[in-house]
Write an enzyme that holds these catalytic residues in place. Structure first.
Site, PDB file in Angstrom:
ATOM      1  N   ASN A 116       0.849  -1.188   0.000  1.00  0.00           N
ATOM      2  CA  ASN A 116       0.000   0.000   0.000  1.00  0.00           C
ATOM      3  C   ASN A 116       0.890   1.245   0.000  1.00  0.00           C
ATOM      4  O   ASN A 116       1.712   1.412   0.920  1.00  0.00           O
ATOM      5  CB  ASN A 116      -0.888  -0.049   1.262  1.00  0.00           C
ATOM      6  N   HIS A 173       0.936   6.183   1.915  1.00  0.00           N
ATOM      7  CA  HIS A 173       1.694   7.146   2.715  1.00  0.00           C
ATOM      8  C   HIS A 173       2.788   7.858   1.937  1.00  0.00           C
ATOM      9  O   HIS A 173       3.330   8.855   2.408  1.00  0.00           O
ATOM     10  CB  HIS A 173       2.211   6.492   3.992  1.00  0.00           C
ATOM     11  N   HIS A 227      -5.745   3.455  -1.371  1.00  0.00           N
ATOM     12  CA  HIS A 227      -7.056   3.738  -0.784  1.00  0.00           C
ATOM     13  C   HIS A 227      -7.480   5.129  -1.256  1.00  0.00           C
ATOM     14  O   HIS A 227      -6.873   6.130  -0.870  1.00  0.00           O
ATOM     15  CB  HIS A 227      -6.935   3.684   0.744  1.00  0.00           C
ATOM     16  N   ARG A 248      -9.768   7.782  -0.665  1.00  0.00           N
ATOM     17  CA  ARG A 248     -10.721   8.162   0.375  1.00  0.00           C
ATOM     18  C   ARG A 248     -11.645   9.249  -0.136  1.00  0.00           C
ATOM     19  O   ARG A 248     -11.280  10.039  -1.020  1.00  0.00           O
ATOM     20  CB  ARG A 248      -9.980   8.634   1.625  1.00  0.00           C
ATOM     21  N   ARG A 273      -7.499  12.623   0.990  1.00  0.00           N
ATOM     22  CA  ARG A 273      -6.430  13.201   1.814  1.00  0.00           C
ATOM     23  C   ARG A 273      -5.034  12.776   1.365  1.00  0.00           C
ATOM     24  O   ARG A 273      -4.065  13.443   1.673  1.00  0.00           O
ATOM     25  CB  ARG A 273      -6.633  12.859   3.287  1.00  0.00           C
ATOM     26  N   GLU A 310      -8.741   0.188  -2.532  1.00  0.00           N
ATOM     27  CA  GLU A 310      -9.533   0.204  -1.293  1.00  0.00           C
ATOM     28  C   GLU A 310     -10.466   1.393  -1.368  1.00  0.00           C
ATOM     29  O   GLU A 310     -10.046   2.490  -1.753  1.00  0.00           O
ATOM     30  CB  GLU A 310      -8.618   0.401  -0.081  1.00  0.00           C
ATOM     31  N   THR A 317      -7.786   3.233   8.527  1.00  0.00           N
ATOM     32  CA  THR A 317      -8.994   2.427   8.669  1.00  0.00           C
ATOM     33  C   THR A 317      -8.967   1.763  10.049  1.00  0.00           C
ATOM     34  O   THR A 317      -8.045   1.006  10.355  1.00  0.00           O
ATOM     35  CB  THR A 317      -9.031   1.347   7.570  1.00  0.00           C
ATOM     36  N   GLU A 360     -10.659  -9.698   3.383  1.00  0.00           N
ATOM     37  CA  GLU A 360      -9.352  -9.329   3.928  1.00  0.00           C
ATOM     38  C   GLU A 360      -9.524  -9.267   5.437  1.00  0.00           C
ATOM     39  O   GLU A 360     -10.318  -8.455   5.954  1.00  0.00           O
ATOM     40  CB  GLU A 360      -8.860  -7.975   3.398  1.00  0.00           C
ATOM     41  N   HIS A 389      -3.166  -4.984   7.842  1.00  0.00           N
ATOM     42  CA  HIS A 389      -3.282  -3.872   8.782  1.00  0.00           C
ATOM     43  C   HIS A 389      -2.365  -4.085   9.970  1.00  0.00           C
ATOM     44  O   HIS A 389      -2.473  -5.074  10.683  1.00  0.00           O
ATOM     45  CB  HIS A 389      -4.705  -3.624   9.272  1.00  0.00           C
TER      46      HIS A 389
HETATM   47  N1  PXP Z   1      -5.642  -3.296   4.548  1.00  0.00           N
HETATM   48  C1  PXP Z   1      -6.551  -2.316   4.652  1.00  0.00           C
HETATM   49  C2  PXP Z   1      -7.963  -2.633   4.308  1.00  0.00           C
HETATM   50  C3  PXP Z   1      -6.180  -1.015   5.049  1.00  0.00           C
HETATM   51  O1  PXP Z   1      -7.102  -0.058   5.135  1.00  0.00           O
HETATM   52  C4  PXP Z   1      -4.826  -0.761   5.303  1.00  0.00           C
HETATM   53  C5  PXP Z   1      -4.386   0.627   5.697  1.00  0.00           C
HETATM   54  O2  PXP Z   1      -4.534   1.480   4.643  1.00  0.00           O
HETATM   55  C6  PXP Z   1      -3.908  -1.817   5.177  1.00  0.00           C
HETATM   56  C7  PXP Z   1      -4.343  -3.074   4.825  1.00  0.00           C
HETATM   57  C8  PXP Z   1      -2.450  -1.628   5.421  1.00  0.00           C
HETATM   58  O3  PXP Z   1      -2.240  -1.361   6.772  1.00  0.00           O
HETATM   59  P1  PXP Z   1      -0.827  -0.847   7.236  1.00  0.00           P
HETATM   60  O4  PXP Z   1      -0.611   0.478   6.596  1.00  0.00           O
HETATM   61  O5  PXP Z   1      -0.956  -0.756   8.728  1.00  0.00           O
HETATM   62  O6  PXP Z   1       0.175  -1.866   6.791  1.00  0.00           O
END
Ligand code: PXP
Length: 384
Positions: free
Chosen positions: A152, A155, A188, A190, A194, A215, A246, A296, A336
């Site tokens: 992901n 960030h 993601h 949103r 953001r 996402e 999330t 997931e 996550h």
């Molecule tokens: N899965 C989902 C559905 C999420 O919303 C996120 C965070 O954006 C992640 C996985 C990844 O989580 P992390 O950034 O803590 O690795």
């Protein structure tokens, strides 16, 4: 643990691979509830075991010991398989295949013995055993053994937006993620935009060579965007404006009708759907009723658990949810809060086909570079 793999081999062995392979093999053989014990040894130990138990005091590639009498059990201990790593390595070299592959073939051979087949009983029995082994290998090849890792890159966009600038570009980060060997990229989009913007998703869709996971919340606006851009899969997540990330899984049980409709609309556009759910039976069962392709499983509680007992409890909750989902025919992803310390244990769960990891990888990438950060996480997920 249905499949326990131990090594007494004095050297490196692909333990994680064999753990997952054994779990998948039991499931493929219709014995998801059965327990299997696998031991890896060297030539000398194999000769000793082969002599002591079977009266053949020499090394061999695999021996197996069935548990209990009669036909194959549905639950309980199926038996023990002992694999000789030295023999597997010699055979791998002679056959021009890798060690992982040869160990997998031998594991399948040993397990098929435990299921009651015996190639030494005659030509017809040998043919039947070989056919059964081939069918299981084909199934494992089709499903794959190790989990995929999707990164992901939200960030990276968060840093860009800190200055409302053009850099760093999550699209460039995604290219590095792919070059490092990840299996896909996750973003993601949103409602408040953001971090990831519509442009990012569109460009990623055009340039990614692997897979794009989008996402999003199950809103009309997002469903319209996903239907047009058509990512490889959509993961529906809950979204709150003020949350940092999330915070919990979708409450599918409480909003089943709404989610079923969203899944149907995405399916109409040809987009498979995953639902981000907490590791709870009620949520997994509800997900199964929505027509979704995948769940997931939220690993946040596992990641945040303090102390071995709490961590074990949360780990088992994820395992139970993953099994329940697989039993319902859903594919299983997880994510996550996973990082460089807690991911390896999760990666041993053979039901989980894909991990979605963001923060930990981007945080490390800031210090060591994206490619190295991804490769280090890949090593934990793939176990090599
Ligand atoms: N899965 C989902 C559905 C999420 O919303 C996120 C965070 O954006 C992640 C996985 C990844 O989580 P992390 O950034 O803590 O690795």
């Amino acid at each position: 643990m249905p499949a326990e793999v131990r090594s007494e081999y004095p050297g490196a062995v692909p333990l994680r691979y064999l753990e997952r392979a054994a779990g998948r093999l039991l499931r493929a053989a219709g014995l998801a509830e059965a327990e299997l014990s696998v031991l890896l040894v060297a030539d000398a130990a194999m000769a000793e075991l082969n002599g002591r138990w079977l009266g053949r005091p020499w090394t061999t590639n695999v021996i197996s010991f069935a548990q209990g009498e009669g036909g194959a059990p549905g639950a309980g201990l199926l038996g023990d398989v002992v694999l000789c790593v030295d023999a597997a390595r010699r055979e791998a070299e002679a056959g021009g295949v890798g060690l992982h592959r040869r160990l997998l073939e031998l594991l399948v051979h040993g397990v098929v013995h435990l299921l009651g087949e015996d190639h030494e009983a005659g030509a017809a029995e040998a043919r039947r055993m070989e056919a059964r082994e081939r069918a299981l290998m084909d199934r494992l090849d089709k499903e794959g053994i190790m989990a995929d890792l999707c990164i992901n890159v939200d960030h990276v966009a968060t840093v860009r937006e800190a200055r409302l600038a053009a850099e760093p570009d999550p699209v460039q980060a995604a290219v590095l993620v792919e070059l490092a060997g990840a299996d896909g990229v996750v973003v993601h989009l949103r409602e408040d935009r953001r971090h990831i913007k519509d442009r990012d998703v569109r460009v990623l869709r055009q340039i990614l060579k692997t897979r794009l996971t989008l996402e999003m919340a199950a809103t009309d606006e997002m469903i319209a965007i996903a239907s047009e851009i058509r990512p490889d899969i959509v993961t529906l997540v809950p979204e709150k404006r003020r949350e940092l990330t999330t915070e919990g899984g979708l409450d599918v049980a409480a909003h089943e009708g709404h989610i079923r409709e969203a899944v149907a609309r995405l399916h109409d556009a040809g987009v498979p759907v995953s639902l981000f759910v907490d590791p709870e039976a009620a949520q997994v069962e509800a997900a199964g009723r929505t027509g979704a392709d995948c769940v997931e499983i939220h690993t946040g509680r596992y990641a945040e658990a303090r102390g071995a007992e709490a961590r074990d409890r949360e780990f088992e909750a994820v395992v139970a949810a993953a099994r329940a989902a697989r039993d319902l025919g859903l594919r299983v992803h997880a994510g996550h809060g996973l990082d460089y310390r807690n991911t390896a244990r999760m990666a041993s769960v053979s039901e989980i086909e894909e991990f979605s990891i963001g923060h930990a990888v981007v945080a490390r990438a800031v210090l060591v570079g994206m490619e190295r950060a991804v490769r280090e996480m890949l090593a934990l997920v793939k176990g090599c």
